[in-house]
Each structure stands twice: as structure tokens, then as C-alpha cells.
Write an enzyme that holds these catalytic residues in place. Structure first.
Site, short mmCIF file in Angstrom:
data_model
loop_
_atom_site.label_atom_id
_atom_site.label_comp_id
_atom_site.label_asym_id
_atom_site.label_seq_id
_atom_site.Cartn_x
_atom_site.Cartn_y
_atom_site.Cartn_z
N SER A 187 0.83 -1.19 0.00
CA SER A 187 0.00 0.00 0.00
C SER A 187 0.88 1.26 0.00
CB SER A 187 -0.95 -0.06 1.21
OG SER A 187 -2.05 0.79 1.04
N ASP A 430 -9.37 -3.81 -5.90
CA ASP A 430 -8.84 -3.25 -4.66
C ASP A 430 -9.55 -1.93 -4.40
OD1 ASP A 430 -7.24 -1.90 -2.72
OD2 ASP A 430 -5.47 -3.01 -3.34
N HIS A 459 -7.72 -5.58 -0.47
CA HIS A 459 -6.50 -4.77 -0.41
C HIS A 459 -5.37 -5.62 0.14
CE1 HIS A 459 -4.06 -1.25 -0.30
NE2 HIS A 459 -4.04 -1.13 1.01
#
Length: 512
Positions: A187, A430, A459
Site C-alpha cells: 500500500s 482493490d 486490499h
């Protein structure tokens, strides 16, 4: 003032672990380094960076270090080696010492604080507008929060940036005596890794970037991409509930479940539901709970149960305040949100608001944000019409619109200069770092990178059993990248109820 140096770390016991954090591997050891607060003045004030290590069990097979970052920004990475030790293959674990760290401003590194109460920030930390679309409350919160951050941490704020965190990573490498470093970032950690590669193109060894940030969108445009990302992911949750209508009674088709959800948010917008402890659960609390629930299929049963509980308290357009949500469901929801980081507080050693304060610092100090209130109001209004699930939140005012300082340097230009040694992992649906974002990073890195796209929602890719796991472990162990970008199916179907306990690795929800 102490000066920053590159002395050899002295490994010892780690600070006490957060009670809701990653279970700590008993082999993990910790140390502290000192680095410059401002790299433009390397002999000036220094700050602490907390680091951790799980050494390889086979020193004869050791290649080097695998540094890691869990995202955030603002997430602690000190215990990430303990989680990776449960995910990576034995071949990878034989090759590396696993190294974690709390980025500058975070956790057991020199922390920042804004003096905020994190328990009161659930629907304001991400700027959900008022039910009528008004942003006046968000503007007041942004101004008050920016002023509070300046009051409590003004001397640190300008230097809590991604570029400086990448420079800290290189200090960690040097202090450990390594010529280079391998890296696993998820991320926000993908952006941190890309910045490191651009600042130090010859020092990255084997790089894995899971759920990727487009460096051309930091940060406001990246957040605005949540509108489309949530719209793409939400149907997975709607289908889950529809397939189990006999259990949840939310609707027999995804369309019926969506109408139920919209009815619930609208009813709670008009009349919030009282919950134990004297607080209320309003439409924005349901939207944010649902957004968090989209991070992982294993959260779907709890989301559907929450909607079911709220539906029982909502009769048509009204709310039955005498029939509140089951406290047990709210307790489970709170544990989920806390575990994903959305409302996690501090520890005895860190400020209660450290996580959100560090997030604000990075977002607001990496790049200048627009300060035009009318611009935000227009975009919120347009997004509420086009993307009703997020109610205009992604385009709304953050404290960055009133931030007390301007960035001390421009964002690092991410380039594809350097060896071919980057593996990008990405899900198709996502809700946080969407596929288009990963494609943006893939394009910028060019020949340096290969991307594996997995046809699944959520995610985070690593540790969920897709072909990406095999490719990642093989690359980290051997250095061999796939010859070209790949697309692979989701792992064999499994009822989300069987996956409702956290798997070994899931990125936090914080928000990147």
C-alpha cells in the site's frame, strides 16, 4: 543536541507490543538508530528510528536483509518481521534477515502527535460531509487539527515525509553494513519503496510492492480514486449477502441488497442510532465501517451481520431507537476496525493519536494541497452525485488544506532508472489502491518492473494463496522475475466464513 551517526545497532528486547497488534515472534530483537531530522543539515538535530530483526536460521544461505513497511502512512512496522516470518517460504526466510522499522514520526521512533482523541475521529479523520453535503464541519475540523498539529509537533512536522523515510531506510542499510537491501512494501509502502529506488537506484536488490500507489497521484488524487475503487469492490460484498439471503435477509439479489444498504445509510443520516456508551452510529459511521469491511473477504460476514442488525432497528425511513444494535456486534466491529488500524490508539510509550497524526504529517508534508474551499465544495457535490457510496468524502477537505507549513522539497520523481528487480502485485478489485493506480506505477517503472494481477477483490495480495505468492517467493529466493506481466485467477473459492479469521498477512486500513 545529539548528532546522527551510523553506529552498529545494539540489539535487545523490543518495546512492549500493542495489545491489538501483530503477534510477536520470540526471535525478534530490536534496536534504535539516530538519523538527522533534516537531511539538509546532517549535523544538526537528530531523531530516533526504532528497528527490529529476525535473523535467518541458516546464516550460510544468507543473502542480505529484507526491509519491510506495512503502509499507512503512520503504521508501525516494528513487528512486521514477525508477520512476514509466517507468510514467506522457508527458502526466502533462509536468505534474509527480516528487518522492520517504525518510520520517522511513528510509534517507537521519535513520534508526532496532534493532541487528538482518536476515539472521537471515526468519521472525521476521513472527511465525510454532513448528510446534506455540507462541508462546514470538515473545514472547522481541518483548521483546528492543523493548528493542533503545529502546536504539539510543529518542530517535527516539516520533516515527516516519504523522502526522508526513504533516506532513513538507507541509513538502516548502512548501519547494518549491507551494500544493498531487498524490500517488501504494501500500500503506502509501495510508494515509499519506489521513492527509495529513485533516490538510491543502485542499492535496491529484490523489491516486492504489493497493492501499488501511483506516484503521479500523491496524495489528493490518489484518495479521490477511492470513488471508483469502492464502486468496483462493493458489488463483491453485495453478492456475498445476496447469496446468503436466508441468513441475513438483506435481499435476494445484489441490487436488492444495495437498495437495503442505501436505505440504511439514509435513515441513519436522518436519525443516528444510539449505541451503548452514549455515542451514536450515523450514516457516515456505516459508510466508513463498510469501506473498512471491503479490505478483505473474510470481513464480509461481520459486515452483513452489522447491516442486518441495523436493518432490524430501521423501519422504513425511521429508526427504532428502542431497539439498538446488538452490543456484541458493535464490539466485534470495533475489534475489526481497531485490528485494521482505523481507530487504533497509542501505547504507554506512544501518543494516543500518533497513527493519525503521522498520517496527516506525511500526506500534508509530501506535497502541497489546494486550499480553495469552494473547489472542495464543488468536487464534493459532484462526487456525491456520481459516486454515492462514498458520499463525497474522497474529495473533501483534509487538514492539509490548512496545514501550517509548506513542503520543504518537491516530491521525489519516481523513474525507471536502475536494474530490472521490481515485482508489483495487484488485485483487480482493490478498494484502496485500485488497478489503475498499480498500472500507473508499472508504467513509471518501465523495464525495471513486472506486474502480477490477481482477479480478486480486497486490499493486499501476498499470503492469500494466489499464483502471486509462488512468484513472490521464487523471486525473493532466486532473483528471477517472470519474463513478462502476468494475470492469474483468484485462489480456489472458499466461503468467506471459513476465512473470517485474519490470515498471516493483511495490510492495514490506514488508509493506505
Amino acid at each position: 543536541m545529539a548528532q546522527a551517526g551510523q553506529t552498529t545497532p545494539v540489539w535487545g528486547e523490543c518495546p512492549p507490543a500493542a495489545p491489538d497488534g501483530i503477534p510477536r515472534d520470540p526471535r525478534q530483537r530490536c534496536a534504535t538508530l539516530r538519523v538527522p531530522l533534516d537531511y539538509r543539515a546532517p549535523r544538526g538535530r537528530s531523531i530516533e528510528i526504532a528497528i527490529s530483526r529476525i535473523g535467518t536460521a541458516r546464516p550460510g544461505s544468507r543473502r542480505g536483509i529484507l526491509l519491510s513497511n506495512p503502509g499507512g502512512p503512520g503504521d508501525s512496522g516494528l513487528d512486521l518481521p514477525s508477520r512476514l516470518a509466517a507468510v514467506l517460504s522457508s527458502e526466502v526466510l533462509d536468505r534474509y534477515d527480516l528487518i522492520g522499522f517504525d518510520p520517522r514520526g511513528v510509534g517507537h521512533s521519535t513520534p508526532v502527535t496532534c493532541g487528538l482523541d482518536p476515539t472521537r475521529l471515526f468519521t472525521l479523520r476521513l472527511p465525510y460531509p454532513a448528510p446534506d453535503g455540507g462541508i462546514e464541519r470538515n473545514l472547522a475540523f481541518a483548521r483546528d487539527t492543523a493548528a493542533a498539529c503545529a502546536e504539539h509537533s510543529g518542530d517535527l512536522l516539516p520533516f515527516i515525509t516519504t523522502a526522508n523515510a526513504a533516506r532513513d531506510m538507507d541509513r538502516i542499510r548502512a548501519a547494518l553494513g549491507e551494500p544493498g537491501l531487498s524490500y517488501f512494501g504494501t500500500s503506502y509502502g509501495t510508494y515509499l519503496g519506489a521513492v527509495y529506488l529513485s533516490l538510491f537506484p543502485g542499492r535496491g536488490d529484490r523489491i516486492v510492492l504489493d497493492s501499488a500507489v501511483d506516484p503521479g497521484l500523491v496524495w489528493r488524487d490518489m484518495l479521490r480514486g477511492w470513488n471508483q475503487a469502492v464502486a468496483t469492490r462493493l458489488p463483491d460484498l453485495l453478492a456475498f449477502a445476496a447469496e446468503r439471503d436466508a441468513v441475513y435477509h438483506l435481499g435476494a439479489t445484489p441490487e436488492e441488497v444495495r437498495r437495503t444498504y442505501d436505505r440504511l445509510t439514509s435513515a441513519l443520516d436522518r436519525q443516528p442510532l444510539p449505541i451503548p456508551g452514549g455515542s451514536v452510529f450515523d450514516g457516515n459511521a456505516l459508510r466508513e465501517s463498510t469501506r473498512v469491511g471491503l479490505y478483505f473477504d473474510g470481513f464480509f460476514p461481520l459486515m452483513a451481520e452489522l447491516w442486518q442488525e441495523i436493518a432490524a432497528a430501521v423501519s422504513g425511513p425511521t429508526v427504532n431507537t428502542a431497539d439498538p444494535v446488538d452490543p456484541a456486534v458493535l464490539a466485534r466491529l470495533n475489534r475489526l476496525i481497531s485490528a485494521t488500524g482505523a481507530t487504533r490508539g497509542g501505547t504507554a510509550q506512544t501518543p494516543a493519536d500518533n497513527r493519525i497524526a503521522a498520517l496527516y504529517a506525511v500526506f500534508c508534508d509530501d506535497v502541497a494541497w489546494p486550499r480553495n474551499v469552494a473547489l472542495h465544495a464543488r468536487q464534493v457535490a459532484a462526487d456525491r452525485r456520481a459516486w454515492p457510496a462514498m458520499a463525497g468524502m474522497p474529495s473533501n477537505l483534509w487538514p492539509c488544506a490548512a496545514w501550517p507549513t509548506r513542503p520543504v522539497e518537491p516530491p521525489v520523481t519516481v523513474t525507471g532508472h536502475g536494474p530490472r528487480n521490481v515485482l508489483i502485485l495487484q488485485n483487480t478489485r482493490d478498494s484502496v489502491t485500485p488497478l489503475v493506480s498499480a498500472r500507473g506505477l508499472r508504467a513509471v517503472l518501465g523495464r525495471r518492473a513486472v506486474m502480477i494481477t490477481v482477479d480478486q477483490g480486497g486490499h493486499g495480495v501476498a499470503g492469500l494463496g494466489s499464483c502471486a505468492d509462488e512468484a513472490m517467493n521464487s523471486f525473493l529466493a532466486t532473483g528471477v522475475l517472470p519474463e513478462r506481466d502476468r494475470f492469474c485467477p483468484a485462489p480456489p473459492p472458499a466461503d468467506a466464513n471459513t476465512r473470517s479469521t485474519p490470515l498471516p498477512y493483511i495490510p492495514s486500513a490506514g488508509p493506505l
